[in-house]
Motif scaffolding. Structure first.
Motif, PDB file in Angstrom:
ATOM      1  N   TRP A  73       0.855  -1.184   0.000  1.00  0.00           N
ATOM      2  CA  TRP A  73       0.000   0.000   0.000  1.00  0.00           C
ATOM      3  C   TRP A  73       0.889   1.230   0.000  1.00  0.00           C
ATOM      4  O   TRP A  73       1.784   1.370   0.828  1.00  0.00           O
ATOM      5  CB  TRP A  73      -0.871  -0.018   1.254  1.00  0.00           C
ATOM      6  CG  TRP A  73      -1.932   1.030   1.323  1.00  0.00           C
ATOM      7  CD1 TRP A  73      -3.190   0.927   0.839  1.00  0.00           C
ATOM      8  CD2 TRP A  73      -1.840   2.318   1.932  1.00  0.00           C
ATOM      9  NE1 TRP A  73      -3.894   2.077   1.105  1.00  0.00           N
ATOM     10  CE2 TRP A  73      -3.077   2.947   1.778  1.00  0.00           C
ATOM     11  CE3 TRP A  73      -0.829   3.002   2.588  1.00  0.00           C
ATOM     12  CZ2 TRP A  73      -3.339   4.213   2.249  1.00  0.00           C
ATOM     13  CZ3 TRP A  73      -1.088   4.278   3.058  1.00  0.00           C
ATOM     14  CH2 TRP A  73      -2.332   4.876   2.893  1.00  0.00           C
TER      15      TRP A  73
ATOM     16  N   PRO B 105      -1.274   8.145  -1.395  1.00  0.00           N
ATOM     17  CA  PRO B 105      -1.682   8.689  -2.689  1.00  0.00           C
ATOM     18  C   PRO B 105      -0.855   9.846  -3.220  1.00  0.00           C
ATOM     19  O   PRO B 105      -0.925  10.143  -4.404  1.00  0.00           O
ATOM     20  CB  PRO B 105      -3.115   9.150  -2.440  1.00  0.00           C
ATOM     21  CG  PRO B 105      -3.171   9.428  -0.986  1.00  0.00           C
ATOM     22  CD  PRO B 105      -2.251   8.431  -0.351  1.00  0.00           C
TER      23      PRO B 105
ATOM     24  N   SER C 139      -2.742  13.664  -5.390  1.00  0.00           N
ATOM     25  CA  SER C 139      -3.975  13.552  -6.177  1.00  0.00           C
ATOM     26  C   SER C 139      -5.185  13.500  -5.249  1.00  0.00           C
ATOM     27  O   SER C 139      -5.224  12.707  -4.312  1.00  0.00           O
ATOM     28  CB  SER C 139      -3.936  12.291  -7.036  1.00  0.00           C
ATOM     29  OG  SER C 139      -5.182  12.107  -7.665  1.00  0.00           O
TER      30      SER C 139
ATOM     31  N   CYS D 213      -7.200  10.016  -6.026  1.00  0.00           N
ATOM     32  CA  CYS D 213      -6.545   8.735  -5.777  1.00  0.00           C
ATOM     33  C   CYS D 213      -6.576   8.426  -4.282  1.00  0.00           C
ATOM     34  O   CYS D 213      -6.121   9.222  -3.462  1.00  0.00           O
ATOM     35  CB  CYS D 213      -5.100   8.800  -6.290  1.00  0.00           C
ATOM     36  SG  CYS D 213      -4.204   7.253  -6.099  1.00  0.00           S
TER      37      CYS D 213
ATOM     38  N   CYS E  45      -5.198   5.548  -2.915  1.00  0.00           N
ATOM     39  CA  CYS E  45      -3.864   5.020  -2.646  1.00  0.00           C
ATOM     40  C   CYS E  45      -3.343   4.400  -3.933  1.00  0.00           C
ATOM     41  O   CYS E  45      -4.044   4.362  -4.936  1.00  0.00           O
ATOM     42  CB  CYS E  45      -3.872   3.983  -1.531  1.00  0.00           C
ATOM     43  SG  CYS E  45      -4.636   2.402  -1.973  1.00  0.00           S
ATOM     44  N   LYS E  46      -2.136   3.899  -3.883  1.00  0.00           N
ATOM     45  CA  LYS E  46      -1.603   3.098  -4.979  1.00  0.00           C
ATOM     46  C   LYS E  46      -1.259   1.737  -4.403  1.00  0.00           C
ATOM     47  O   LYS E  46      -0.896   1.613  -3.234  1.00  0.00           O
ATOM     48  CB  LYS E  46      -0.357   3.737  -5.588  1.00  0.00           C
ATOM     49  CG  LYS E  46      -0.665   4.969  -6.387  1.00  0.00           C
ATOM     50  CD  LYS E  46       0.547   5.453  -7.120  1.00  0.00           C
ATOM     51  CE  LYS E  46       0.160   6.661  -7.962  1.00  0.00           C
ATOM     52  NZ  LYS E  46       1.276   7.149  -8.743  1.00  0.00           N
TER      53      LYS E  46
ATOM     54  N   ARG F 152       1.225  -1.505  -5.198  1.00  0.00           N
ATOM     55  CA  ARG F 152       2.405  -1.869  -5.984  1.00  0.00           C
ATOM     56  C   ARG F 152       2.783  -3.309  -5.664  1.00  0.00           C
ATOM     57  O   ARG F 152       2.777  -3.727  -4.515  1.00  0.00           O
ATOM     58  CB  ARG F 152       3.556  -0.944  -5.612  1.00  0.00           C
ATOM     59  CG  ARG F 152       4.798  -1.166  -6.426  1.00  0.00           C
ATOM     60  CD  ARG F 152       5.858  -0.127  -6.131  1.00  0.00           C
ATOM     61  NE  ARG F 152       5.371   1.191  -6.548  1.00  0.00           N
ATOM     62  CZ  ARG F 152       5.605   2.306  -5.858  1.00  0.00           C
ATOM     63  NH1 ARG F 152       6.296   2.270  -4.750  1.00  0.00           N
ATOM     64  NH2 ARG F 152       5.147   3.455  -6.302  1.00  0.00           N
TER      65      ARG F 152
ATOM     66  N   GLN G 228       1.846  -1.755 -10.856  1.00  0.00           N
ATOM     67  CA  GLN G 228       1.182  -0.979  -9.825  1.00  0.00           C
ATOM     68  C   GLN G 228      -0.116  -0.427 -10.396  1.00  0.00           C
ATOM     69  O   GLN G 228      -0.322  -0.433 -11.601  1.00  0.00           O
ATOM     70  CB  GLN G 228       2.069   0.159  -9.339  1.00  0.00           C
ATOM     71  CG  GLN G 228       2.396   1.189 -10.374  1.00  0.00           C
ATOM     72  CD  GLN G 228       3.290   2.274  -9.809  1.00  0.00           C
ATOM     73  OE1 GLN G 228       3.650   2.259  -8.637  1.00  0.00           O
ATOM     74  NE2 GLN G 228       3.649   3.223 -10.643  1.00  0.00           N
ATOM     75  N   MET G 229      -0.973   0.025  -9.515  1.00  0.00           N
ATOM     76  CA  MET G 229      -2.212   0.637  -9.970  1.00  0.00           C
ATOM     77  C   MET G 229      -2.725   1.614  -8.937  1.00  0.00           C
ATOM     78  O   MET G 229      -2.445   1.480  -7.747  1.00  0.00           O
ATOM     79  CB  MET G 229      -3.274  -0.418 -10.282  1.00  0.00           C
ATOM     80  CG  MET G 229      -3.866  -1.124  -9.099  1.00  0.00           C
ATOM     81  SD  MET G 229      -5.247  -2.199  -9.523  1.00  0.00           S
ATOM     82  CE  MET G 229      -6.430  -1.061 -10.176  1.00  0.00           C
ATOM     83  N   SER G 230      -3.458   2.595  -9.408  1.00  0.00           N
ATOM     84  CA  SER G 230      -4.102   3.558  -8.526  1.00  0.00           C
ATOM     85  C   SER G 230      -5.443   3.012  -8.090  1.00  0.00           C
ATOM     86  O   SER G 230      -6.161   2.390  -8.873  1.00  0.00           O
ATOM     87  CB  SER G 230      -4.305   4.889  -9.241  1.00  0.00           C
ATOM     88  OG  SER G 230      -3.069   5.473  -9.555  1.00  0.00           O
TER      89      SER G 230
ATOM     90  N   TRP H  32      -8.967   4.372  -6.831  1.00  0.00           N
ATOM     91  CA  TRP H  32      -9.690   5.633  -6.835  1.00  0.00           C
ATOM     92  C   TRP H  32     -10.614   5.750  -5.631  1.00  0.00           C
ATOM     93  O   TRP H  32     -11.177   4.764  -5.168  1.00  0.00           O
ATOM     94  CB  TRP H  32     -10.465   5.789  -8.135  1.00  0.00           C
ATOM     95  CG  TRP H  32      -9.566   5.702  -9.319  1.00  0.00           C
ATOM     96  CD1 TRP H  32      -9.546   4.711 -10.266  1.00  0.00           C
ATOM     97  CD2 TRP H  32      -8.502   6.586  -9.657  1.00  0.00           C
ATOM     98  NE1 TRP H  32      -8.545   4.950 -11.181  1.00  0.00           N
ATOM     99  CE2 TRP H  32      -7.882   6.090 -10.819  1.00  0.00           C
ATOM    100  CE3 TRP H  32      -7.996   7.754  -9.088  1.00  0.00           C
ATOM    101  CZ2 TRP H  32      -6.798   6.735 -11.427  1.00  0.00           C
ATOM    102  CZ3 TRP H  32      -6.920   8.387  -9.695  1.00  0.00           C
ATOM    103  CH2 TRP H  32      -6.344   7.882 -10.844  1.00  0.00           C
ATOM    104  N   SER H  33     -10.775   6.966  -5.158  1.00  0.00           N
ATOM    105  CA  SER H  33     -11.649   7.221  -4.013  1.00  0.00           C
ATOM    106  C   SER H  33     -13.113   7.011  -4.369  1.00  0.00           C
ATOM    107  O   SER H  33     -13.861   6.407  -3.609  1.00  0.00           O
ATOM    108  CB  SER H  33     -11.464   8.658  -3.514  1.00  0.00           C
ATOM    109  OG  SER H  33     -10.153   8.840  -3.061  1.00  0.00           O
TER     110      SER H  33
END
Length: 74
Positions: free
Chosen positions: A23, A26, A29, A32, A34-35, A37, A49-51, A53-54
């Motif tokens: 984890w 963010p 942004s 976002c 969190c990201k 990985r 990895q990926m974002s 979204w809220s």
């Protein structure tokens, strides 16, 4: 680590963490949450990895996308 307000996305985040993903906060942004990985210790998936979204348009689809990305790295 804070919890995502959507239960489906939170469960997908917990699944990713259980599979060794990391984890990442963010940054700057506003959209976002969190990201995530890939934390593969062998280093071959460090670019995965990926974002998260809220407020995605469809939370259940976003949760499934997280799970698919995690499973792709297994």
């Amino acid at each position: 680590m804070k919890k995502h307000p959507n239960k489906h996305i939170q469960e997908a985040i917990e699944y990713a963490l259980s599979k060794g993903w990391v984890w990442v906060p963010p940054g700057h942004s506003a959209h976002c949450f969190c990201k995530l990985r890939c934390g593969n210790p062998e280093g071959e998936h460090r670019d995965h990895q990926m974002s998260v979204w809220s407020t995605p348009k469809n939370a259940e689809n976003h949760a499934m996308q997280i799970i698919r990305n995690v499973n792709h790295c297994l």
